[in-house]
Design an enzyme around this catalytic site. Structure first.
Site, PDB file in Angstrom:
ATOM      1  CD  GLU A 185      -3.069  -0.459   0.000  1.00  0.00           C
ATOM      2  OE1 GLU A 185      -3.494   0.443   0.099  1.00  0.00           O
ATOM      3  OE2 GLU A 185      -3.406  -1.591  -0.799  1.00  0.00           O
ATOM      4  CB  SER A 204     -49.911 -31.625  26.392  1.00  0.00           C
ATOM      5  OG  SER A 204     -51.003 -31.851  25.574  1.00  0.00           O
TER       6      SER A 204
END
Length: 710
Positions: free
Chosen positions: A150, A416
């Protein structure tokens, strides 16, 4: 007169012209200043005369500038005006920035590292996706990789690199080496810290101004460290630590050279070069990084050869990413304990990585194998210790496909699975497991609830009625003890969702979440203490400062069930594993208790069960409420629960259920075999022999003798 004789009149005696007329023109001497003007004119005429032989040369008059001189002069003037214009432009855009003397590097959004109970990382949360790292923590080749690709003159320039800009411009003009940018690492950092991502001349000018400010106020290493912690790597990862975790499943402190090269190459175009999306592009870019590092002497030829020969491979996500559901739950409750966060923190949780992975695997496998056949597409799973500490939490089939957390946020009818609250209310009012009620048709104001198989068994004990999930008995109990009392019982045990206190409450028509239902069952598993589910045990800063530590007594609801009632309820729910709807879920040697749940239209199916050391619950259904193809709590959810508990209890010593040891010796223990009379019994099964009244009386007497020591 004498004076008159001396007086003279004007006489015009000037010489006549050739025409015989007089000349009335004024000579130069006759004019004002005439003598001096005459001399100047005479001088000019002399200059025009040719030189006589032997006379001195007269001084030459000045000549005008040459073309080159004029060009140089114009260039200097133009340059000065250009400097003034550029200075004005720079001053204008600088004025759009905060005052330099007030400028500060903005704080990096804090990272939240969510850790399992063994200290391993579950995931990072926050805006960055990873914690801050220092250069000292990183392998030397990692920061050098970024410099090499870079900004190779990073340690030589002053924030702006004229040579780099010229080189980039040349390559762009000659189309050699691809499109180049001239921004230094410092400029990139300035953009990331202070500016937007727009590409305009004004933004580039401000970027350069800010780069100069950074170079003036920070050392090169500080700038590089800031850069590595702020640059974007795609996939929501800001900073090299987040990127390493995202793409390689490890800390940036442990990446290899080839992995470092991929990360350094990635910042040029995170979306295009992501190694998990474009492995070939990422590999090619990494090769350029390695070559640049070798050229600059950052790595040896041997390291170069090794890195090129062993390219990095990104990690592939294992499973459905269910740990993110647990992380979401952590983030939902974190504010209650730490408030505003302005620094990186580590959140230690109760999540067990092994159990989390097991819960995800068994749930997803069941849905993949049988989901299409039974028309069921989603599920949720919760497991916790009896004290409420969440061990595993799966909020759906696949986190990437849907982030909706069904374990904590989906309210569904429990069917249930709600019945234990009805039976507990009855037990607390004097009912016992051996008491007999009639399984017969029931009608309340036009409502006629029926059993799953639409058959009736006559006199049955409460123990057997709960084990077989008989609707008629549950509805009768609910009406006898009062729906309001049942609702209060459920709320006392930890149900926080709204409850409709009506006749159908016994059949689980009020919606609940899996997390609150499992936490309510935890009171049975721990002997009667109500719990509030919790997932965070401790929160620390990275330097070890404790922000929150869960007190040993925190979150408890106190005693919510009398020990005698706990014993009766656990005995009845244990019976579910012996002869009832959960008998296929038993694990040899382990006393277990629990309850299946199925809504009457097959929209929802549940299984909630527990041992003395672990409570777990499963929900299966469809998000849109579509009916399943007869999925009941006794088939698919029971299989998921059983497969999970086999893994969870492996290598563990059996733990007794609270109160179960106080009961009859003639009740089979899970894993000791199944009574052949009940071979076809189950959630919705029809085979059930008529109970013998004499035995019921004997059981009830034996129960009281053992319970109260009579």
């Amino acid at each position: 007169m004498a004076n008159g004789r001396d007086r003279r009149e004007p006489v015009f005696d000037a010489p006549a012209t050739e025409a015989g007329e007089l000349d009335f023109h004024l000579s130069p001497e006759d004019r004002a200043g005439g003598s001096s003007m005459a001399r100047r004119r005479s001088s000019r005429r002399d200059d025009e005369r040719p030189l006589r032989r032997g006379s001195r040369p007269r001084k030459a008059k000045r000549k005008g500038r040459s073309f080159l001189g004029k060009l140089v002069y114009a260039g200097v003037v133009l340059g000065l005006w250009s400097v003034i214009a550029i200075g004005g432009v720079v001053a204008y855009y600088a004025s759009q920035l905060p005052p330099i003397d007030q400028l500060t590097v903005p704080k990096r959004p804090p990272n939240i590292a969510i850790l399992a109970n063994d200290g391993s990382l579950i995931t990072n949360r926050g805006e960055t996706g990873g914690r801050t790292v220092t250069l000292k923590e990183l392998p030397p080749y990692l920061p050098k990789a970024f410099v090499a690709i870079e900004d190779r003159r990073f340690y030589d320039h002053f924030g702006i690199d004229p040579l780099g800009i010229a080189r980039a411009a040349y390559r762009n003009i000659t189309h050699s080496g691809g499109l180049q940018g001239g921004s230094t690492l410092t400029q990139q950092l300035a953009k990331n810290l202070f500016l937007t991502q727009e590409r305009t001349a004004s933004r580039k000018i401000q970027e350069a101004i800010l780069a100069l400010w950074l170079e003036r106020n920070y050392s090169k290493d500080q700038i590089l460290e800031l850069y590595l912690n702020r640059v974007y790597f795609g996939a929501g990862a800001y900073g090299v630590e987040a990127a390493a975790q995202r793409y390689y499943g490890k800390s940036a402190r442990h990446v290899s050279l080839s992995e470092a090269a991929v990360l350094a190459g990635l910042v040029q175009s995170p979306s295009r070069l992501a190694p998990n999306r474009n492995p070939e592009g990422a590999k090619a870019r990494a090769q350029l990084v390695i070559a640049a590092m070798n050229e600059l002497g950052y790595i040896t030829p041997g390291m170069t050869k090794t890195a090129l020969g062993q390219p990095a491979e990104p990690v592939r996500p294992n499973g459905a990413g269910s740990a993110n559901y647990a992380a979401d739950y952590v983030m939902d409750v974190l504010d209650d304990f730490v408030g505003t966060i302005d620094t990186d923190i580590a959140v230690f949780t109760t999540i067990d990585p092994k159990l989390q992975a097991a819960a995800e695997r068994v749930l997803v496998d069941e849905l993949n194998t049988k989901g299409q056949k039974f028309n069921v597409s989603q599920g949720a799973f919760v497991a916790m210790k009896p004290d409420g500490g969440v061990q595993a939490l799966v909020g759906g089939r696949n986190y990437e496909a849907s982030q909706f957390n069904r374990a904590t946020a989906a309210r569904r009818q429990p069917g249930s699975a709600f019945k234990p609250f009805v039976y507990l209310t009855a037990v607390e009012r004097g009912y016992t497991p051996d008491m007999v009620m009639e399984d017969a048709p029931v009608s309340y104001k036009g409502w006629n609830p029926q059993n799953y198989d639409r058959k009736y068994r006559g006199p049955v004990t409460l123990r057997d009625a709960l084990a077989l999930s008989l609707n008629t008995v549950a509805v009768k109990l609910n009406m006898e003890v009062g729906p309001k009392n049942v609702a209060q019982t459920a709320q006392r045990l930890g149900i926080t969702s709204p409850i409709q206190a009506n006749g159908s409450l016994a059949l689980g028509t009020s919606e609940v979440t899996p997390l609150e239902l499992v936490s309510a069952y935890a009171a049975f598993a721990n002997g009667g203490t109500g719990v509030t589910p919790y997932v965070i045990s401790e929160v620390k800063t990275l330097d070890g400062k404790i922000i929150y530590k869960r007190p040993a007594s925190a979150g408890g609801l106190g005693r919510v069930i009398d020990p005698a009632a706990v014993a009766m309820m656990n005995e009845m729910m244990h019976h579910t594993f012996v002869i009832g709807t959960a008998r296929a879920a038993q694990i040899p040697g382990w006393p277990m208790a629990g309850k299946t749940g199925t809504t009457n239209d097959y929209k929802d199916a549940w299984f909630i069960g527990f041992t003395g050391n672990l409570v777990a619950g499963v929900w299966l259904g469809n998000d849109d409420g579509a009916l399943t193809k007869r999925v009941t709590g006794g088939n698919l959810p029971r299989e998921v629960w059983h497969d999970f508990m086999k893994i969870a209890l492996k290598d563990e010593q059996p733990v007794p259920l609270p109160g179960l040891e106080r009961f009859r010796d003639d009740v089979p223990v899970a894993g000791s075999g199944t009574d052949p009379r009940y071979a076809n019994a189950g959630d919705g099964d029809t085979a059930w022999p008529q109970p013998q009244p004499q035995r019921r009386v004997a059981r009830e007497k034996n129960f009281f003798e053992k319970l109260f020591g009579l």
